[in-house]
Design a protein around this motif. Structure first.
Motif, PDB file in Angstrom:
ATOM      1  N   LEU A  10      10.484  10.051   6.218  1.00  0.00           N
ATOM      2  CA  LEU A  10       9.321  11.083   5.965  1.00  0.00           C
ATOM      3  C   LEU A  10       9.362  11.529   4.581  1.00  0.00           C
ATOM      4  CD1 LEU A  10      10.691  13.390   9.191  1.00  0.00           C
ATOM      5  CD2 LEU A  10       8.550  11.769   8.926  1.00  0.00           C
ATOM      6  N   ARG A  11      10.441  11.324   3.698  1.00  0.00           N
ATOM      7  CA  ARG A  11      10.271  11.677   2.341  1.00  0.00           C
ATOM      8  C   ARG A  11       9.002  10.870   1.702  1.00  0.00           C
ATOM      9  NH1 ARG A  11      14.792  12.385   0.565  1.00  0.00           N
ATOM     10  NH2 ARG A  11      14.194  12.237  -1.616  1.00  0.00           N
ATOM     11  N   ARG A  12       8.432  10.007   2.094  1.00  0.00           N
ATOM     12  CA  ARG A  12       7.373   9.402   1.485  1.00  0.00           C
ATOM     13  C   ARG A  12       5.818   9.938   1.389  1.00  0.00           C
ATOM     14  NH1 ARG A  12       9.356   3.003   3.098  1.00  0.00           N
ATOM     15  NH2 ARG A  12      11.621   3.554   2.334  1.00  0.00           N
ATOM     16  N   ASP A 115      11.889   4.395  -2.333  1.00  0.00           N
ATOM     17  CA  ASP A 115      10.729   3.351  -2.373  1.00  0.00           C
ATOM     18  C   ASP A 115      10.487   3.582  -4.066  1.00  0.00           C
ATOM     19  OD1 ASP A 115       9.787   5.828  -2.549  1.00  0.00           O
ATOM     20  OD2 ASP A 115       8.026   5.421  -1.313  1.00  0.00           O
ATOM     21  N   GLY A 116      11.419   4.093  -4.922  1.00  0.00           N
ATOM     22  CA  GLY A 116      11.152   3.971  -6.333  1.00  0.00           C
ATOM     23  C   GLY A 116       9.844   5.006  -6.676  1.00  0.00           C
ATOM     24  N   ALA A 117       9.517   5.866  -5.754  1.00  0.00           N
ATOM     25  CA  ALA A 117       8.581   6.811  -6.095  1.00  0.00           C
ATOM     26  C   ALA A 117       8.989   7.889  -7.105  1.00  0.00           C
ATOM     27  CB  ALA A 117       7.783   7.707  -4.916  1.00  0.00           C
ATOM     28  N   PRO A 456      20.598  -1.709  -7.657  1.00  0.00           N
ATOM     29  CA  PRO A 456      20.229  -3.296  -7.584  1.00  0.00           C
ATOM     30  C   PRO A 456      18.719  -3.239  -7.385  1.00  0.00           C
ATOM     31  CG  PRO A 456      21.020  -2.290  -5.631  1.00  0.00           C
ATOM     32  CD  PRO A 456      21.197  -1.293  -6.403  1.00  0.00           C
ATOM     33  N   THR A 457      18.063  -4.428  -7.759  1.00  0.00           N
ATOM     34  CA  THR A 457      16.774  -5.087  -7.635  1.00  0.00           C
ATOM     35  C   THR A 457      16.610  -6.338  -7.210  1.00  0.00           C
ATOM     36  OG1 THR A 457      16.431  -5.833  -9.939  1.00  0.00           O
ATOM     37  CG2 THR A 457      16.215  -3.452  -9.633  1.00  0.00           C
ATOM     38  N   PRO A 479       9.584  -0.012  -5.721  1.00  0.00           N
ATOM     39  CA  PRO A 479       8.286  -0.367  -4.793  1.00  0.00           C
ATOM     40  C   PRO A 479       8.532  -1.437  -3.951  1.00  0.00           C
ATOM     41  CG  PRO A 479       7.372   0.545  -7.053  1.00  0.00           C
ATOM     42  CD  PRO A 479       9.124   0.403  -7.202  1.00  0.00           C
ATOM     43  N   GLY A 480       8.089  -1.438  -2.832  1.00  0.00           N
ATOM     44  CA  GLY A 480       8.118  -2.766  -1.893  1.00  0.00           C
ATOM     45  C   GLY A 480       9.568  -3.051  -1.456  1.00  0.00           C
ATOM     46  N   LYS A 481      10.515  -2.085  -1.749  1.00  0.00           N
ATOM     47  CA  LYS A 481      11.773  -2.631  -1.483  1.00  0.00           C
ATOM     48  C   LYS A 481      12.098  -3.083  -0.038  1.00  0.00           C
ATOM     49  CE  LYS A 481      16.745  -0.784  -1.597  1.00  0.00           C
ATOM     50  NZ  LYS A 481      17.316   0.472  -2.270  1.00  0.00           N
TER      51      LYS A 481
END
Length: 489
Positions: A10-12, A115-117, A456-457, A479-481
């Motif tokens: 729900l954070r997104r 999600d890196g936002a 990590p990526t 993004p897109g994780k």
């Protein structure tokens, strides 16, 4: 929506929570400014330091040089960070359930979205991720100062929660490690970051794990901002807190605790509920010019645990019972019962999961007694607080110890790998908080945090690049994780 992963998701959609965030901001706007005390500014002498009673967080100490000075600096941080924000409130008023200064800082979950936002603006709602789909616009929401969902430093499956390489940060590393209080509730944990960390992360876009790795590849190490004395910046401060749930709010003993209203995600039912919590443990991590390997101060409530066996002690401790009896439960999806023993400092044999057994008390003692230096600082500061602010809850907290370096290593000029080099670390005895390192009391904060690495990526799935002692930054997403992980599977 009941599962933890669903809740975190729900954070997104920030827009979906905008109305609720606005509601919270309006309801608690007055709580987000340090309040002037009802008492004229005072100070007290602790070792060689003059410690003021005010909300100004020191960026560094004018001198370390000895353990007594380091311990008093820890108390200086503790007082300023716990300064009230409720207008007109005194320092440690037992009836003040509003946030103290550090409770207005951003949480690690908000600073590093999965999600890196980008994180929300500084000073925004400190209750994200809340959604009207989960919590209705309940009138109690205006009094809630925190959302708690972490029952340990790891997630419910036993994998690391606050860092990719924890090195037994909250042992056992891959087993149940929640802590049950004597009132039959589990302890809740949170991590908060100050504005100097927030600005550093946002400026460099380190909330996106890809940007952390990109900086490393360009030869730029992760180095958090340092505080300075007397008029410089505060420097990076990270706080880790342990909160005990209150089941009998009418009991006058809770007037001895810093309390807050919270919304929690019940680990057994999976549902949100409102409750009151009491602060039982607090780590203060602070990077300064004189201590680039950070200052590590840790505090507890005086009624947490006994030093040693506790034999003959009449205190009703939060995490120790002289008449302890083993408790046998049957975990969810298991036909074999397990027993929670009375052997001190033994981690529980089952996870807290939806539909599973409720938490039971865990027997805890302090393995390394609080040393003479910390005891002297505690006596001085507790007496000073009691004299300046009679009835203050803060006179019931004690410093366990402060870790510092008599020969601190310089900041790296280029990216380094873990473990981070340490030298001259003081004191030489183990330092552990009974509520935050309950099952790892033979190590120290730096012994774990020197293994903190970047997130990590896809390009670097098992990073060993040092992240300047911060496990929190290692939780950043990209993004897109989620999609990428599915493709990899």
């Amino acid at each position: 929506m009941s599962s933890f992963k669903q809740i975190i998701s729900l954070r997104r959609p920030w827009a979906a929570a905008a109305i609720l965030a606005l509601f919270i901001a309006l309801a608690s706007a007055a709580l987000h400014k340090p309040a002037a005390s009802r008492t004229a500014p005072l100070s007290c002498q602790c070792s060689a330091l003059t410690i003021p009673f005010d909300s100004i967080v020191p960026g560094d100490s004018p001198l370390f040089g000895s353990q007594p000075n380091a311990d008093c600096f820890g108390w200086w941080e503790f007082i300023s960070l716990n300064w009230p924000t409720t207008p007109g409130a005194g320092f440690g008023d037992s009836t003040d359930l509003g946030p103290v200064q550090w409770e207005t800082f951003i949480t690690a979950e908000e600073l590093y979205p999965p999600d890196g936002a980008a994180p929300p603006p500084w000073g925004g709602s400190n209750l994200l991720p809340l959604s009207a789909n989960v919590l209705k616009l309940d009138k109690r929401l205006g009094t809630v100062t925190k959302l708690l969902s972490a029952t340990s430093k790891f997630n419910a499956t036993g994998t690391q929660r606050f860092g990719p390489q924890s090195d037994q940060e909250a042992a056992p590393e891959f087993g149940p490690n929640w802590l049950g209080a004597q009132n039959g509730t589990n302890i809740w944990y949170e991590i908060r970051e100050n504005q100097d960390i927030y600005n550093f992360v946002v400026k460099n876009k380190y909330y996106n794990a890809n940007n952390q790795l990109a900086a490393i590849k360009k030869g730029k190490p992760i180095v958090f901002p340092m505080g300075s004395y007397p008029n410089g910046p505060t420097g990076a401060i990270e706080l880790k807190a342990a909160w005990m749930e209150i089941t009998d709010t009418g009991n006058p003993k809770w007037n001895r605790y810093k309390r807050s209203n919270a919304a929690v995600v019940d680990p057994v039912t999976g549902a949100y509920r409102f409750t009151q919590v009491a602060l039982v443990g607090l780590h203060i991590l602070h990077k300064t010019e004189s201590q680039p390997t950070w200052v590590w101060a840790t505090f507890e409530h005086i009624d947490n645990v006994p030093d040693g066996s506790g034999a003959g002690d009449t205190v009703a401790y939060n995490f120790y019972n002289p008449n302890c009896q083993p408790v046998t439960v049957t975990p969810k999806d298991s036909s074999s019962p397990v027993t929670v023993t009375c052997t001190p400092n033994t981690s529980p044999p089952y996870y807290l999961t939806k539909g599973g057994p409720a938490p039971v008390p865990i027997q805890i003692t302090r393995l390394t007694p609080i040393d003479n230096n910390a005891q002297a600082a505690n006596s001085t500061m507790q007496a000073a607080i009691a004299a300046a602010y009679p009835g203050s809850v803060w006179q019931n907290y004690q410093l366990v110890n402060v870790i510092w370096s008599s020969d601190p290593a310089d900041n790296p000029r280029r990216p380094d790998t873990v473990p981070i080099y340490l030298s001259g670390m003081q004191p030489t005895i183990p330092v552990a908080n009974a509520t935050l390192e309950s099952y790892a009391q033979t190590t120290t904060c730096t012994g774990c945090h020197q293994y903190a690495s970047i997130a990590p990526t896809l390009q670097d799935t098992t990073p060993n690049w040092a992240a300047d002692f911060s496990f929190a930054i290692g939780t950043a997403g990209y993004p897109g994780k989620t999609t990428a992980k599915k493709k990899k599977q």
